[in-house]
Design a protein around this motif. Sequence first.
Motif, PDB file in Angstrom:
ATOM      1  N   LEU A  65       0.813  -1.220   0.000  1.00 56.58           N
ATOM      2  CA  LEU A  65       0.000   0.000   0.000  1.00 56.58           C
ATOM      3  C   LEU A  65       0.845   1.269   0.000  1.00 56.58           C
ATOM      4  O   LEU A  65       0.597   2.196  -0.772  1.00 56.58           O
ATOM      5  CB  LEU A  65      -0.916  -0.020   1.236  1.00 56.58           C
ATOM      6  N   LYS A  66       1.855   1.302   0.854  1.00 58.49           N
ATOM      7  CA  LYS A  66       2.582   2.577   1.018  1.00 58.49           C
ATOM      8  C   LYS A  66       3.445   2.916  -0.192  1.00 58.49           C
ATOM      9  O   LYS A  66       3.882   4.054  -0.322  1.00 58.49           O
ATOM     10  CB  LYS A  66       3.397   2.585   2.312  1.00 58.49           C
ATOM     11  N   GLU A  67       3.715   1.947  -1.070  1.00 56.51           N
ATOM     12  CA  GLU A  67       4.539   2.241  -2.258  1.00 56.51           C
ATOM     13  C   GLU A  67       3.712   2.673  -3.470  1.00 56.51           C
ATOM     14  O   GLU A  67       4.275   3.020  -4.507  1.00 56.51           O
ATOM     15  CB  GLU A  67       5.384   1.011  -2.632  1.00 56.51           C
ATOM     16  N   ILE A  68       2.396   2.640  -3.350  1.00 56.56           N
ATOM     17  CA  ILE A  68       1.560   2.951  -4.521  1.00 56.56           C
ATOM     18  C   ILE A  68       1.738   4.398  -4.999  1.00 56.56           C
ATOM     19  O   ILE A  68       1.977   4.617  -6.196  1.00 56.56           O
ATOM     20  CB  ILE A  68       0.080   2.604  -4.241  1.00 56.56           C
ATOM     21  N   PRO A  69       1.671   5.394  -4.117  1.00 59.13           N
ATOM     22  CA  PRO A  69       1.847   6.766  -4.630  1.00 59.13           C
ATOM     23  C   PRO A  69       3.195   6.960  -5.330  1.00 59.13           C
ATOM     24  O   PRO A  69       3.275   7.636  -6.354  1.00 59.13           O
ATOM     25  CB  PRO A  69       1.732   7.633  -3.363  1.00 59.13           C
ATOM     26  N   THR A  70       4.235   6.347  -4.799  1.00 59.78           N
ATOM     27  CA  THR A  70       5.560   6.439  -5.436  1.00 59.78           C
ATOM     28  C   THR A  70       5.528   5.807  -6.828  1.00 59.78           C
ATOM     29  O   THR A  70       6.078   6.353  -7.785  1.00 59.78           O
ATOM     30  CB  THR A  70       6.603   5.707  -4.564  1.00 59.78           C
ATOM     31  N   TYR A  73      -1.824   2.379 -16.474  1.00 59.76           N
ATOM     32  CA  TYR A  73      -2.717   1.204 -16.418  1.00 59.76           C
ATOM     33  C   TYR A  73      -2.206   0.283 -15.319  1.00 59.76           C
ATOM     34  O   TYR A  73      -1.238  -0.437 -15.524  1.00 59.76           O
ATOM     35  CB  TYR A  73      -2.662   0.526 -17.785  1.00 59.76           C
ATOM     36  N   MET A  74      -2.866   0.303 -14.181  1.00 58.92           N
ATOM     37  CA  MET A  74      -2.441  -0.530 -13.052  1.00 58.92           C
ATOM     38  C   MET A  74      -3.103  -1.908 -13.137  1.00 58.92           C
ATOM     39  O   MET A  74      -4.312  -1.992 -13.377  1.00 58.92           O
ATOM     40  CB  MET A  74      -2.881   0.114 -11.742  1.00 58.92           C
ATOM     41  N   LEU A  75      -2.324  -2.937 -12.870  1.00 66.90           N
ATOM     42  CA  LEU A  75      -2.893  -4.292 -12.810  1.00 66.90           C
ATOM     43  C   LEU A  75      -3.192  -4.595 -11.352  1.00 66.90           C
ATOM     44  O   LEU A  75      -2.353  -5.067 -10.610  1.00 66.90           O
ATOM     45  CB  LEU A  75      -1.902  -5.290 -13.400  1.00 66.90           C
ATOM     46  N   GLY A  76      -4.365  -4.281 -10.932  1.00 63.89           N
ATOM     47  CA  GLY A  76      -4.749  -4.375  -9.518  1.00 63.89           C
ATOM     48  C   GLY A  76      -4.560  -3.012  -8.876  1.00 63.89           C
ATOM     49  O   GLY A  76      -5.407  -2.156  -9.081  1.00 63.89           O
ATOM     50  N   PRO A  77      -3.455  -2.767  -8.190  1.00 63.95           N
ATOM     51  CA  PRO A  77      -2.446  -3.733  -7.799  1.00 63.95           C
ATOM     52  C   PRO A  77      -2.887  -4.578  -6.602  1.00 63.95           C
ATOM     53  O   PRO A  77      -3.827  -4.223  -5.892  1.00 63.95           O
ATOM     54  CB  PRO A  77      -1.266  -2.848  -7.408  1.00 63.95           C
ATOM     55  N   ILE A  78      -2.143  -5.653  -6.432  1.00 62.80           N
ATOM     56  CA  ILE A  78      -2.374  -6.572  -5.322  1.00 62.80           C
ATOM     57  C   ILE A  78      -1.490  -6.124  -4.163  1.00 62.80           C
ATOM     58  O   ILE A  78      -0.276  -6.056  -4.314  1.00 62.80           O
ATOM     59  CB  ILE A  78      -2.083  -8.010  -5.807  1.00 62.80           C
ATOM     60  N   VAL A  79      -2.121  -5.761  -3.046  1.00 61.11           N
ATOM     61  CA  VAL A  79      -1.376  -5.135  -1.951  1.00 61.11           C
ATOM     62  C   VAL A  79      -0.960  -6.112  -0.856  1.00 61.11           C
ATOM     63  O   VAL A  79      -0.309  -5.708   0.109  1.00 61.11           O
ATOM     64  CB  VAL A  79      -2.157  -3.934  -1.357  1.00 61.11           C
ATOM     65  N   THR A  80      -1.338  -7.368  -0.995  1.00 61.25           N
ATOM     66  CA  THR A  80      -0.753  -8.425  -0.158  1.00 61.25           C
ATOM     67  C   THR A  80      -0.855  -9.740  -0.921  1.00 61.25           C
ATOM     68  O   THR A  80      -1.801  -9.949  -1.690  1.00 61.25           O
ATOM     69  CB  THR A  80      -1.424  -8.570   1.211  1.00 61.25           C
ATOM     70  N   ASP A  81       0.118 -10.613  -0.689  1.00 63.14           N
ATOM     71  CA  ASP A  81       0.135 -11.911  -1.375  1.00 63.14           C
ATOM     72  C   ASP A  81      -0.707 -12.966  -0.662  1.00 63.14           C
ATOM     73  O   ASP A  81      -0.907 -14.050  -1.216  1.00 63.14           O
ATOM     74  CB  ASP A  81       1.582 -12.445  -1.439  1.00 63.14           C
TER      75      ASP A  81
END
Lengths: 429, 429
Positions: A268-273, A288-296
């Motif tokens: 989550l915290k790396e998304i804005p970067t 174009y974001m694929l998800g993103p998936i924020v935990t595996d």
Amino acid sequence: MDDAKKGIITEQMKAVAKLENVDEEFIRKSVAAGTIAIPNNVNRDVKPVGIGAGLRTKVNATIGTSTDVNDVDMEVEKAKIAMENKADTLMELSIGGDLDAIRRTILDVTDLPMGSVPVYQAATEAINKDGSAIYMDEDAMFKAIEKQAKDGVDFMAIHCSVNKETLRRLKRQGREGGLVSRGGAFISAWMVHNEVENPLYKNYDKVIEIAQEYDFCISLANGMRAGAIADSTDRAQIQELIILGELIDRAREAGVQTIVEGPGHIPLKEIPTNVMVQKKLCRGAPFYMLGPIVTDIAPAYDHIVSSIGAAQSAAAGADFICYVTPAEHLALPGPQDVKDGVIATRIGAYVGDMAKGIHNGELDLKMANARKKLNWEAQYAAAICPADARKIREAKPPEDPDTCTMCGNYCSIKIVNEWLDDASQDVFD
Amino acid sequence: MDDAKKGIITEQMKAVAKLENVDEEFIRKSVAAGTIAIPNNVNRDVKPVGIGAGLRTKVNATIGTSTDVNDVDMEVEKAKIAMENKADTLMELSIGGDLDAIRRTILDVTDLPMGSVPVYQAATEAINKDGSAIYMDEDAMFKAIEKQAKDGVDFMAIHCSVNKETLRRLKRQGREGGLVSRGGAFISAWMVHNEVENPLYKNYDKVIEIAQEYDFCISLANGMRAGAIADSTDRAQIQELIILGELIDRAREAGVQTIVEGPGHIPLKEIPTNVMVQKKLCRGAPFYMLGPIVTDIAPAYDHIVSSIGAAQSAAAGADFICYVTPAEHLALPGPQDVKDGVIATRIGAYVGDMAKGIHNGELDLKMANARKKLNWEAQYAAAICPADARKIREAKPPEDPDTCTMCGNYCSIKIVNEWLDDASQDVFD
């Protein structure tokens, strides 16, 4: 894009401006600058969908067969369900069965802009013929692009940025989760085996020429995207992003529209970067974001995981989100998975759009007012999925449609709300 | 809290320190300062659950009957499902049936810290006797607290901060969605009708005395929380938060543990502000978020909506999240709703905990490595819900357990990953 550069506002631009409630000249300028794309192959007539800065965040639903599950009727059903649930675009990514026939069937079924990954076709043919994608013919990669363009595909994910430099950084970086992009792996394995540069990079001008001819939008694919939280935002990904930025410059000069694919698995915290670095290195190209998936850790619930990622991404400035279904990492999605994925992603995109000021919660206000009045039909009408809201309530209907018969006219909530709305009443001392 | 102030590290503090892998002295200091609470009534023996800064974000599942649906067996089933799916605490909020009997039944069933809202009982009795909560007896409010404390309730949501000042700000502010806190409405309507101060505020010392006797944790309830995005972070809510801060000071002086309830409905971008202002005005007291719900438009999917809110809240510093189920705003949740709500909220809390550094994705790494090795049993073991992940995969098993039989040993992904992991191989020039 050429029209936009010349100052011409096309019918498509007008339609997008109207749908998004923005100025036509804003659309034209953004298309000319490359910060908004409107994917539409010359051989097709599709709904106008604008993707980029200042517009509503769009949602893509991916369908397509696998080698194990190859049922064209189910793919048609999945396409229809994605449309019913208001996906903005479709990607058809089959790798099993008659790929040409499936693609053409889905193109006929949908009026949404449709995307594809042409290297899947080139690789599948090599696998069927010689047993592996490492035996792909260079020409086959371009022939697949041309054939799919002729069929009318509106945007294509093309893996041009997996080049020697990118692979060198990948090799030195190492990976916990390995490489997970299927297209990225086809190209990388081909390069490692044949020890030559990626033809889609080396002969990128040829890709541009075909795109010019059919006016499809190049969705520059992210072959290095992390498939694990532990690998997020690594040097291989950022190296590829730098190359992607250069490829965008070249496409723009040639008047070809582009969007840029992003990860993948990101905490989550790396998304804005991630959004910021993409927007900077790619000069504001639609992201174009694929998800993103924020935990595996949540297979079976990855639609929820990526709804969290979608909300944060859209809030941070991503423009286009590929959905993730509950079947992700486990199986080929079925029709119900497609529905769950589209709705979860639309929720994330809507929430993110409110954060970035694309809307101000006008629909939320409608719902709030309907709730205050206990107007159930108005609540269903304002709901993202009216049928499902109705189903839950009607499965367990209360005795009285006014919900709670506990206190009748002496209901505390009613008393407080009447007092609140009564201008003649003041607060006691 | 008294022990902690005296420098004593109790068995509970030790157990919490062990579970959270933090220093015992850190727990003691935090409990003494009031930034961590460990709810546990003297009359009960429960799992040690620490709530507050520096600890894993905890998840509450709320159960309880309505006036329409009043089935004790179903509530027991819901409690068990919440526990199976690893909720950290339970709240039992029945308003239909024999409230004492239901509460005692659930207290017997669970070893999790259990919470309640005692004003529901006082109001329900007034409604059954005289037709409305506005006829509540002042004493009845305190008697309900005392009775529930004696039964062993570990934390109680008490509406002490709905006072004249708070109502004045609410009246001047106005509301699009009205007042939606049921307890807040009971107290507010009572005050408006009777034109006197809230007894739970006026005689707050009495609340503190009962809490001291039974050592329950006061969960200072948020009566003004917005029930609509349009009403978020308004003057009524912040006024109440100021009062809450003062009430926390008084509880801490008396050695009584507190947590503070938050909203409610909040747009994504206002969440960090909500957490920050709560932490400042309440001197770091544990913050208990209800969801939050980040858009009003998704009834039937509010568990996903609040998973987005939970992730952002936990990331911003919230300590405790009340789940929301798919039935929210529509019907009383059933057992499946409870499961869906707990899992969605746990996902949000886990994602947020990674962002605030409570963990570093160690479980994500396990999953990533299991995926790379195509080790399905290890993937299920690392999953938030192993049974559901297994179910999806086993419903459509591929012919070969190695997923994809397309290319056998010439699989591109395998080739790239072997090359990546092979230290003797370099990048070709």
